[in-house]
Scaffold this motif. Sequence first.
Motif, PDB file in Angstrom:
ATOM      1  N   GLU A 168      19.429  36.734  11.721  1.00  0.00           N
ATOM      2  CA  GLU A 168      20.002  37.640  12.720  1.00  0.00           C
ATOM      3  C   GLU A 168      21.454  38.001  12.423  1.00  0.00           C
ATOM      4  N   ASP A 169      21.983  37.568  11.291  1.00  0.00           N
ATOM      5  CA  ASP A 169      23.382  37.850  10.938  1.00  0.00           C
ATOM      6  C   ASP A 169      23.493  39.278  10.402  1.00  0.00           C
ATOM      7  N   ILE A 170      23.817  40.207  11.281  1.00  0.00           N
ATOM      8  CA  ILE A 170      23.844  41.629  10.926  1.00  0.00           C
ATOM      9  C   ILE A 170      24.906  41.923   9.872  1.00  0.00           C
ATOM     10  N   GLU A 171      26.050  41.267   9.961  1.00  0.00           N
ATOM     11  CA  GLU A 171      27.125  41.525   9.006  1.00  0.00           C
ATOM     12  C   GLU A 171      26.670  41.219   7.576  1.00  0.00           C
ATOM     13  N   LYS A 172      25.929  40.130   7.402  1.00  0.00           N
ATOM     14  CA  LYS A 172      25.471  39.788   6.058  1.00  0.00           C
ATOM     15  C   LYS A 172      24.382  40.739   5.578  1.00  0.00           C
ATOM     16  N   TRP A 173      23.578  41.266   6.485  1.00  0.00           N
ATOM     17  CA  TRP A 173      22.598  42.279   6.091  1.00  0.00           C
ATOM     18  C   TRP A 173      23.321  43.521   5.553  1.00  0.00           C
ATOM     19  N   PHE A 174      24.396  43.929   6.257  1.00  0.00           N
ATOM     20  CA  PHE A 174      25.157  45.089   5.784  1.00  0.00           C
ATOM     21  C   PHE A 174      25.806  44.791   4.426  1.00  0.00           C
ATOM     22  N   LEU A 175      26.328  43.564   4.246  1.00  0.00           N
ATOM     23  CA  LEU A 175      26.916  43.197   2.959  1.00  0.00           C
ATOM     24  C   LEU A 175      25.868  43.232   1.850  1.00  0.00           C
ATOM     25  N   LEU A 176      24.665  42.785   2.156  1.00  0.00           N
ATOM     26  CA  LEU A 176      23.591  42.813   1.167  1.00  0.00           C
ATOM     27  C   LEU A 176      23.256  44.256   0.773  1.00  0.00           C
ATOM     28  N   ALA A 177      23.152  45.129   1.770  1.00  0.00           N
ATOM     29  CA  ALA A 177      22.873  46.540   1.491  1.00  0.00           C
ATOM     30  C   ALA A 177      23.993  47.164   0.667  1.00  0.00           C
ATOM     31  N   GLU A 191      16.176  50.076   1.849  1.00  0.00           N
ATOM     32  CA  GLU A 191      15.248  49.193   2.543  1.00  0.00           C
ATOM     33  C   GLU A 191      15.993  48.194   3.434  1.00  0.00           C
ATOM     34  N   VAL A 192      17.124  47.693   2.928  1.00  0.00           N
ATOM     35  CA  VAL A 192      17.900  46.738   3.731  1.00  0.00           C
ATOM     36  C   VAL A 192      18.510  47.437   4.949  1.00  0.00           C
ATOM     37  N   TYR A 193      19.065  48.649   4.765  1.00  0.00           N
ATOM     38  CA  TYR A 193      19.613  49.390   5.895  1.00  0.00           C
ATOM     39  C   TYR A 193      18.529  49.654   6.949  1.00  0.00           C
ATOM     40  N   ASN A 194      17.337  49.994   6.498  1.00  0.00           N
ATOM     41  CA  ASN A 194      16.245  50.248   7.434  1.00  0.00           C
ATOM     42  C   ASN A 194      15.865  48.973   8.179  1.00  0.00           C
ATOM     43  N   LYS A 195      15.905  47.846   7.472  1.00  0.00           N
ATOM     44  CA  LYS A 195      15.613  46.559   8.111  1.00  0.00           C
ATOM     45  C   LYS A 195      16.673  46.228   9.167  1.00  0.00           C
ATOM     46  N   VAL A 196      17.929  46.533   8.841  1.00  0.00           N
ATOM     47  CA  VAL A 196      19.009  46.305   9.810  1.00  0.00           C
ATOM     48  C   VAL A 196      18.771  47.123  11.078  1.00  0.00           C
ATOM     49  N   ALA A 197      18.383  48.383  10.892  1.00  0.00           N
ATOM     50  CA  ALA A 197      18.095  49.226  12.058  1.00  0.00           C
ATOM     51  C   ALA A 197      16.976  48.631  12.893  1.00  0.00           C
ATOM     52  N   GLY A 198      15.944  48.070  12.225  1.00  0.00           N
ATOM     53  CA  GLY A 198      14.853  47.443  12.959  1.00  0.00           C
ATOM     54  C   GLY A 198      15.291  46.211  13.721  1.00  0.00           C
ATOM     55  N   GLY A 206      25.378  50.377  16.172  1.00  0.00           N
ATOM     56  CA  GLY A 206      25.161  50.253  14.745  1.00  0.00           C
ATOM     57  C   GLY A 206      23.809  50.742  14.288  1.00  0.00           C
ATOM     58  N   TYR A 207      22.886  50.979  15.233  1.00  0.00           N
ATOM     59  CA  TYR A 207      21.554  51.449  14.858  1.00  0.00           C
ATOM     60  C   TYR A 207      21.631  52.810  14.172  1.00  0.00           C
ATOM     61  N   ALA A 208      22.367  53.729  14.776  1.00  0.00           N
ATOM     62  CA  ALA A 208      22.465  55.082  14.221  1.00  0.00           C
ATOM     63  C   ALA A 208      23.105  55.053  12.839  1.00  0.00           C
ATOM     64  N   ALA A 209      24.154  54.245  12.660  1.00  0.00           N
ATOM     65  CA  ALA A 209      24.819  54.153  11.356  1.00  0.00           C
ATOM     66  C   ALA A 209      23.872  53.584  10.305  1.00  0.00           C
ATOM     67  N   ALA A 210      23.070  52.570  10.689  1.00  0.00           N
ATOM     68  CA  ALA A 210      22.125  51.982   9.744  1.00  0.00           C
ATOM     69  C   ALA A 210      21.056  52.994   9.334  1.00  0.00           C
ATOM     70  N   LYS A 211      20.550  53.760  10.290  1.00  0.00           N
ATOM     71  CA  LYS A 211      19.537  54.770   9.979  1.00  0.00           C
ATOM     72  C   LYS A 211      20.120  55.868   9.084  1.00  0.00           C
ATOM     73  N   ALA A 212      21.338  56.272   9.378  1.00  0.00           N
ATOM     74  CA  ALA A 212      21.988  57.300   8.563  1.00  0.00           C
ATOM     75  C   ALA A 212      22.224  56.786   7.143  1.00  0.00           C
ATOM     76  N   ALA A 213      22.649  55.509   7.022  1.00  0.00           N
ATOM     77  CA  ALA A 213      22.851  54.927   5.691  1.00  0.00           C
ATOM     78  C   ALA A 213      21.526  54.841   4.939  1.00  0.00           C
ATOM     79  N   TYR A 214      20.442  54.550   5.654  1.00  0.00           N
ATOM     80  CA  TYR A 214      19.114  54.528   5.041  1.00  0.00           C
ATOM     81  C   TYR A 214      18.772  55.905   4.479  1.00  0.00           C
ATOM     82  N   ALA A 215      19.041  56.948   5.262  1.00  0.00           N
ATOM     83  CA  ALA A 215      18.790  58.312   4.800  1.00  0.00           C
ATOM     84  C   ALA A 215      19.655  58.644   3.590  1.00  0.00           C
TER      85      ALA A 215
END
Length: 431
Positions: A168-177, A191-198, A206-215
């Motif tokens: 559940e550590d969102i910051e580390k998910w963003f670092l991974l992406a 794929e990681v950005y999309n997972k973060v959005a999920g 942060g949902y919108a930013a994650a989806k936009a980064a996925y795009a």
Amino acid sequence: MMTLWIVIAAMLLMAAVILLWPIACYKQGQENAPVLSQKQQNVSIFQERLAELENEQTQGNLDKSTFQQLKTELEKTLLGDVQFEEQPIQKAPKNVSIQNWLVMGVITGIFVLACLATYNSLGASDKYQQFLTLADAPLSEEHVAETKAPDFAMAVKALKVKLAENPEDIEKWFLLANSYAAMGDFRQAGEVYNKVAGILGEDKLGYAAAKAAYAQMMFPVAGEKMVPVVQQAINEALRVDPEEPTALILQGLNAYQEQAYPEAIAAWEKAKIKAGEAQVRKFLDPAIAEARREMGAITPPVMQQEKSDQKIAETITKTASIKVNLDISPALRAKVSPQERIFVFAKAGMPMPLAAERLQVKDLPITLVLDDTKAAMPTAKISSAEFVDITARVALSGSPRASKGDLYATAKHVAVQKGVEITLLIDKVVD
């Protein structure tokens, strides 16, 4: 890191000494203090008084009989004082109270633990090295492969371990992406950005930013085409945050490619609300100006200024070119087919190249020119940058993205101006 811990240990030891030193000094002082009694004090007073009487007699202020009488009375007083049992006025304690040591020990322990807890919370962040890696590393794929890939590989491995412990550590998910994106692996990053959005869900910041980064990541994966998966991600981001800048930039780009210039301008103008200053200055404002010129919808009051801007842009375009003399080392030429593809491109800190050329090994040696006519996108030209990194890569996999075994050469920080000429010899192999 070991030096840091040694310094911390030394400072904590000094703090403990400072806290406990007063007790040690107090004990030593008490042990060395003289022990006085009432008897000693009375004798001392008698001697002082007797000396005064003798001095008075010597000066002639007392006759012999008066002196003798006063001396007798003083002796009687002394005799009456010292006949009682001796009572110490001050006596040094044998030991400092155990309670005192206990209290100071507890205070010292709390101080040390508080310092360590504060450092662990604020200073010992396991993200610090990752931050330095991401902040210092350019996004050019060949540079990553040459110097930074091992660091990113280690960062990715460490982040995966951390995320296995705390998914559940969102910051580390963003670092991974971000790590995947810096390595040029846009599919994994997406794929990681999309997972973060999920994980976040639509109701979380942060949902919108994650989806936009996925795009944004899937756009180059799809060959810079607005495929359904990219468009859907943009729509989902804008539904949650209508002012999400990355999604609006991509939406405007799609409209521009379809020559729907008013829609492109509207999207890019709206993106300026939340976009960063550098993004506005380097991309949005030039893109909006170019869309207006393409559309031809320039109002009379603005016409003269736009003409002036256009002249300046044309001047910059004419002077923004780099001549590249390209060849491959004989040893590597013998190992590859003459039909292998070669990608030559210039980048300035962004994944999208500002100028690109495609050729084959059989075309070498060759001299080519990188300028605005070689732009991959009309809104990202080499004339918009002061310096670029130029790479030539023999892509054995056939993909523009760097792969193990590819052959390459690179030149860093090349000035973008007319007359600049460089020589690249492909003589390195991507590990």
